[in-house]
Each structure stands twice: as C-alpha cells, then as structure tokens.
Scaffold this active site. Structure first.
Site, PDB file in Angstrom:
ATOM      1  N   THR B  11      40.116 -17.114   4.179  1.00  0.00           N
ATOM      2  CA  THR B  11      41.028 -18.251   4.085  1.00  0.00           C
ATOM      3  C   THR B  11      41.497 -18.705   5.466  1.00  0.00           C
ATOM      4  O   THR B  11      41.364 -19.875   5.829  1.00  0.00           O
ATOM      5  CB  THR B  11      42.255 -17.865   3.231  1.00  0.00           C
ATOM      6  N   VAL B  12      42.035 -17.751   6.264  1.00  0.00           N
ATOM      7  CA  VAL B  12      42.580 -18.143   7.560  1.00  0.00           C
ATOM      8  C   VAL B  12      41.461 -18.537   8.520  1.00  0.00           C
ATOM      9  O   VAL B  12      41.548 -19.552   9.223  1.00  0.00           O
ATOM     10  CB  VAL B  12      43.450 -17.017   8.161  1.00  0.00           C
ATOM     11  N   VAL B 127      53.987 -13.237  11.425  1.00  0.00           N
ATOM     12  CA  VAL B 127      55.335 -13.334  10.843  1.00  0.00           C
ATOM     13  C   VAL B 127      55.670 -14.795  10.599  1.00  0.00           C
ATOM     14  O   VAL B 127      55.618 -15.613  11.522  1.00  0.00           O
ATOM     15  CB  VAL B 127      56.403 -12.747  11.787  1.00  0.00           C
ATOM     16  N   ILE B 131      55.508 -20.856  10.977  1.00  0.00           N
ATOM     17  CA  ILE B 131      56.795 -21.039  11.648  1.00  0.00           C
ATOM     18  C   ILE B 131      56.764 -20.407  13.034  1.00  0.00           C
ATOM     19  O   ILE B 131      56.493 -19.212  13.158  1.00  0.00           O
ATOM     20  CB  ILE B 131      57.948 -20.372  10.860  1.00  0.00           C
ATOM     21  N   GLU B 185      49.496 -12.930  -6.274  1.00  0.00           N
ATOM     22  CA  GLU B 185      48.193 -12.312  -6.490  1.00  0.00           C
ATOM     23  C   GLU B 185      48.162 -11.571  -7.815  1.00  0.00           C
ATOM     24  O   GLU B 185      49.200 -11.273  -8.400  1.00  0.00           O
ATOM     25  CB  GLU B 185      47.898 -11.354  -5.332  1.00  0.00           C
ATOM     26  N   ASP B 196      55.384  -6.521   2.093  1.00  0.00           N
ATOM     27  CA  ASP B 196      54.937  -7.564   3.025  1.00  0.00           C
ATOM     28  C   ASP B 196      56.086  -7.962   3.953  1.00  0.00           C
ATOM     29  O   ASP B 196      55.945  -7.990   5.179  1.00  0.00           O
ATOM     30  CB  ASP B 196      54.438  -8.767   2.207  1.00  0.00           C
ATOM     31  N   LYS B 200      56.913  -7.445   8.330  1.00  0.00           N
ATOM     32  CA  LYS B 200      57.294  -8.570   9.198  1.00  0.00           C
ATOM     33  C   LYS B 200      58.620  -8.302   9.910  1.00  0.00           C
ATOM     34  O   LYS B 200      58.751  -8.568  11.107  1.00  0.00           O
ATOM     35  CB  LYS B 200      57.354  -9.862   8.374  1.00  0.00           C
TER      36      LYS B 200
END
Lengths: 405, 405
Positions: B11-12, B127, B131, B185, B196, B200
């Site tokens: 995806t990324v 993170v 943003i 998911e 998750d 971060k």
C-alpha cells in the site's frame, strides 16, 4: 559559542530572554553549541532588570561586533527595522524576526540578500505566533502540491467571534470587553479590519507559490459588520462564523481573501475557540491537516523566535531559508471565485421572492429566532462577480456573509 | 541525480510511486536535485503495472548498486526489514521508513548506525501518518521543554469511538461496521488493544527524552471494554471518550500510558473525529499546540515518506536525525500518577455509599438516561495506586475509565 543580539526589549524581546533563562540547556543541546545573548538594543534603560547589563543604545555597536552571529529583530514596524535587518544580513549575520509587517513588505528582497551573503532570514514567529507552520511548510510538506491554506490567524478577532457565537453578545460589547481584558488594543483596527491576518496569509501565499504575493492585492474585509443575529442564523445552519484568511492554488494560479466566513461546524477550524489560532492545510497527497496553537502572546511568540535562533545556529554554514523570488504573483480576481453567499434582507420574503429568484437563481430560505422583520437565504454556488451584479439590484438592503466551501 | 530504491510494493510503496508521478516537479525543486526511483524490491511481479520495469527480487542488487543514495523501507515487520535497513545504513545509504514496529524496537541502534556512517534514518511516517510531528518536534519545538504529548494516534479506534459516541452504537456493532468499511482489519487486535498507539507514543517519548523508551514498559489498555452506556455518561459530563496515548515529562522523569480516557469537550483533541489523528503538545514556553491530519492511509503516509526522501536528498552531507541514545529511560510507575477516575457499579448507590466514601474519599455521583440498575461516580484526584487498592475492595463490580486532566 554563538552570540545573539536582540533588537527591541518590548514584549517579545523580553520573552526571548525569559525563554533563554528557562530553557538554556535545551537550546544549547538542540543548537549543538552554546548560544548566548550578548546585546539588547533599546532606546530605554531598564534599571533593576537583569537585562540592563546587556542594553546598548547604538545599533553600530552590534553591527560592528564580528562576534555577533544572529540578530533578532523584534522591534516591529518598517523602520528602522528594515535598515537594521538589511545591514545585518549584508554584514553576514543571520536574522530572526517576528515582524510580519516587514516580512510581508520586503520579504523577497531580504531573502535574496540573505542568500547572497550565505546566511538565513527566518520568520516562523511572524505567522501564527508559536504555531510551527513555516518550517513544516518548507521542510515537511515538500512532497505535496498545496491546494489550500485557510487560517484563523488573528487571536483578537477569534476571541470576539467566539464570544459573540457562544454568548449572543453584540460586536460593540465584545470589543469593549476584549479591550478591557487586554485581548484587543485600544486602537483595534489592524485586527478587526483584517489587516493583520492579511499580512500573514500574504506571507504563506508567497511561500506556497514561490513568488511575491503583495498583501495590498488581497481583498480584505473585517468583522465589524458581524452581528449577534448573524450568529443565530449560523447556529440554525450548524455553522460558526470565523474571520478566515485563505488562499487556494489551482492550475498555477492563486486566489486569496480575508473575510468573515460561515463555516460548517464539522470543519476542523470550527472548533478553534478564543484567542487560539490554527492553520488548515490541504495537500494533493496528504489531504487535510491542521496546525493549532497560540497565535500571539509573549511566551509563545518568544518560543518560535528562539526556535529560529536555534535553527540559525544549527545551519550557520548553509542557507535554508530561500523561500520565494521577487517575481510578483498576480492573484486570481475574487470575482471569478465560486462560492455560496448567505444574505439577510429587511422586510417580508414574499415581497422580494420573485426579484431574488431572478437575480440569484434558486436559493434556500432560512429563519432564526429573534430575527423578526427580516428574512435570509443562501445562494447556490455562484461567482463573486455574479453575486455583486445581483446584489447591486438591492443596494443597501443586503447584508452578506460568504460561506466557506 | 539522486537514486531511490523502495523496499516493498504494498500500500505505502505503491503510494510513494503515485506521489512521485503526481508531484515530481515539486519534489525535485524542494530536494534541489532530480530524485528518481530506480528499483522496487518485491517478491511478486506486477505485469501491466508501470512499476513492473523497476521490480527486482533480490536485495543484493540494491545494496551493491553504489548509485542508490536512499533506501525506502515500507515492508513493515521486524525481519527482513531490520537486516535490510541495517545493511543499507552501513553501506552509507540513507534510509526512510514508515515502519513503526522497527523504529520502536531498534530505533536507537539504527540511529546510532546512521550517525556512524554519516547518513540519515528518517521515520516521520511512522507516527501520525501524514501529520508532520517528528520534524516539528526536533526542528521547531527546540526552545521548549516538552511537558506533555497526548495523541489520538490510531484511526481505527478513533473511528469506532466517534461512531459509538455519536450514534450510540455498541462496540461489537461498530467493529463489524469498521471491518466492513475497511477501517478495521479482520484481526483488529493491534488497533483495539492499543498496541499500535503504544509503539507510536514510545517513539515520541524517546525523541522527547533523548533516551530509549521501550514500548513494553508502557502500560497499555485497549477500547474493548468501552460500552454505549459509557458514552451516555460522557455526554452527561460534557466529555467524550478517546483512546489516548500520552506522555508527561516532569523533573526529568517520564510517565506514559495508552488507555481510553474521558476528555472534556473543550479540549482540542475532543473534536478530532473519525479516522483522523491528532497530536497535542504542551511546551513550557509555547503552551498548547496541536497537529492534526490523516494518521494512516496510502496517500497521506506516502506523502510523509516522500517528504523524508526530499529531506534525505537535501541533507546528504550531514546527519540531521540523531534523536535519542540507547540509554534506557526508566518510566515513572503509573501507580504514582494522580488523576480522577470515573467508575460505574451495578446495584443501588445507597447500598454502597458508605463503603465508597471509605475507599475513595469524597466522590461525585452521576446519572445518565438508559443506565438503570447501576450508579456511577467520579473520584477526586488520587494516585492510580490508591485507586487500585480502593477498587480491590469491590472486585469485579467496578467498571473504570480514567479522566484526562
């Protein structure tokens, strides 16, 4: 050791000294060297103040001292600030400033001078006070074409709009209260007429476009005509009213305007209350983002100034500040920008309905409690030029607020 | 010309290619050089995809190509990502990543390796997705001691909390819907259990303290026990419930926790809805600030990765990423942190009032519509250790949510 001279021991200047006193260790660690304030330039003396031993009255003492690496201009105004900044850069000294008037008026020239002399001219504090926005724009949002920047860039007017919205108070009442609390100046024109916000959006527009955007070219309307009744209609529409300074970039052209806008309450800027500022940025890959914080005030502004001092100390060997050229950017006429318009008129809706349909096309009528003897409506999306032609039909009968899209 | 290799065409990775296609001109302008993707490492082939001609299956081809300046690790997971990153840095190649698991687990070591080889290891995208937060922390908030960072750092759980708050829906119902919409998911544990968000806030805590904060040391509680009834009480208190990942720094010590919190609706984080993320930062000079945007998703994450590529290209000659040492930071025990606790119990208030006063001191009782057969109260500010001792008296009768101060 890196030596700093501060020009002006007013609110921001004394704040910078206070930040150094509080956070010297952090500043040195981030700068990678000891950073010390050597001079403070001010016409006055401050007997008893710890700053007194640093006070000098003559700029020549600073410009001629080769040990001074960074000059901090926090005097405000155009002169002698401009001359001092120009001479400092030409002498190979970095300059850090919070002076938005000077950046908006002479930014491109001073950036060019900085580049020629391999130093930096940094002005994070000139827009949004303590909010990091300029460095994020030039070093974090580098993979995006910026499509829009919309800011609440003036704390005084946002305080007033917030009070009027939540307390139903009138403009004059709120202004008096803001003046009493020190949130508005005795002469509040620069704030309430939008001129302060205009300079800030001009600076951001210049950064985004890479060209000089003259603040005089940006259509600017203040909040002085906003009433308690307008706020009631806004609530009916699930909206707020904010003084927005906004620029949009499309197909290489830029349009910018400063004016009060109706804004949907789900918009991130709608929950920015009181004296806080925020800057909404839309990138073509990033999507929507927002930077929020204290847009003014002694310590937040001094924090941003001091962070720029750290940055200047870190990058003494390279110019990191080359943001825009002197080529003037011609702005898109506001007459060509499409948006919706909220309109109030005195009288009975029935008496005007036909003429309104003819002038504005299909509109949506609204009512609000406590707004008797009048009616209101929102147009479809029309160009501002079309709005003006249509509104001319009704002369002074019309009270209009733009709707943010 | 600067050459880039992308490890992983998921995806990324595919988002990074798309950002390059969209914004090549801006990227080159900001980098000050032409930046081009030369290889994509993936086990698979992508016939018909424009990426196919760049696909290689063997990492050795990348590591042995001296023209590769920047390696983009967007594979995720610890291995082989760790080995590839380590070898790339050792070969004098910059590394950019969005892999929070790897940064949280081996960040200090990899930063050290980068430093030794005069290259950069950049991880803005790890993170808060799109943003900008890491670069603002290390290059804009340099004049402040950071007192607090509190983030809504997981879009899945914030989407669920928002739905539960506004629609009165139950946890299971909202989870199913989020899974159907692709916001959660099929195995949602890493999100809903807070793991998750924990990684971060561990990364941000390491940056702030300059020392290694192990994510395993951060007490982490997910949202799985939050109910529609909790949301009703929150509304009664003019609060919302959010999964917060928070760290506070005081007197050189750091306390950190991930848990659902009751948060006053005037707090800037309270209006962060849906899949959006935001990071609230309090500095001792700056005051309150907040960074808001898309915390995940293909294009926002790819935007942040690509901005790091630009930064790596700009600063090929200097290490700008040296953020924290390998010295482990011992966290303050959560038992010593003072806060208020919101507590619900089944039964009649009158039957427990005496025991509650004895255990918790003076408390404030609350009611909410649709919450019959139970009662609720908020304690005064007490240490979490005191809360736990008091709560032990009541065993499983108690349902507790912390109140953010």
């Amino acid at each position: 050791m890196i030596h700093v001279a501060v020009l002006g021991y007013g609110t921001v200047g004394s704040g910078v000294l206070e930040v150094f006193r509080m956070n010297q260790e952090k500043i040195d660690r981030c700068a990678g060297d000891q950073v010390r304030i050597k001079y403070i330039l001010d016409l006055r003396d401050f007997p008893g103040d710890p700053a007194q031993e640093l006070i000098v009255h003559d700029f020549e003492q600073i410009i001629n001292d080769e040990s001074i690496d960074i000059v901090v201009e926090v005097m405000g105004g155009l002169e002698p600030a401009y001359t001092f900044v120009k001479r400092s850069l030409e002498a190979g000294k970095n300059v850090v400033t919070s002076n938005k008037a000077l950046v908006a008026a002479h930014g491109s020239e001073l950036l060019q001078t900085a580049k020629e002399h391999h130093v930096n001219y940094l002005f994070e504090a000139s827009v949004g006070g303590g909010i990091p926005i300029i460095r994020p724009l030039v070093s974090s949002l580098t993979a995006d074409e910026i499509e829009e920047i919309t800011g609440i860039l003036n704390g005084t007017t946002n305080y007033m709009m917030t009070k009027m919205f939540y307390e139903g108070a009138d403009y004059d009442e709120v202004l008096r209260e803001a003046q009493a609390n020190g949130y508005a100046e005795r002469n509040p024109e620069a704030d309430v007429e939008g001129r302060d916000a205009c300079r800030k959006i001009a600076i951001l527009s210049s950064i985004v476009s890479g060209r000089q955007v003259d603040f005089e070219d940006i259509y600017t309307e203040g909040i002085t005509k906003i009433t308690a009744q307008d706020m009631r209609y806004a609530k009916e529409m699930n909206m707020v009213i904010k003084l927005l300074a906004t620029m949009k970039q499309e197909d290489g052209t830029i349009g910018a305007i400063v004016a009060p806008f109706l804004l949907h309450s789900e918009h991130p800027l709608a929950s920015v209350h009181g004296v806080f500022n925020a800057i909404f940025v839309r990138g073509n890959a990033l999507g929507d983002s927002m930077f929020y914080g204290s847009g003014a005030g002694k310590m937040p502004t001094a924090s941003a100034v001091t962070a720029d001092i750290v940055e200047a100390a870190r990058y003494q060997d390279r110019t990191i500040c080359e943001y825009w050229s002197g080529n003037k950017m011609e702005l898109k006429s506001r007459m060509d920008v499409k948006r919706k318009f909220f309109i109030r008129m005195a009288g009975r809706k029935e008496a005007y309905a036909d003429r309104i349909r003819e002038a504005f096309g299909e509109v949506q009528y609204l009512t609000a409690d406590g707004c008797e003897g009048e009616f209101a409506f929102v147009t479809g999306e029309i160009k501002e030029g079309e709005y003006e032609s249509a509104a001319a039909e009704f002369g002074n009968l019309i009270h209009m607020i733009r709707v943010a899209s």
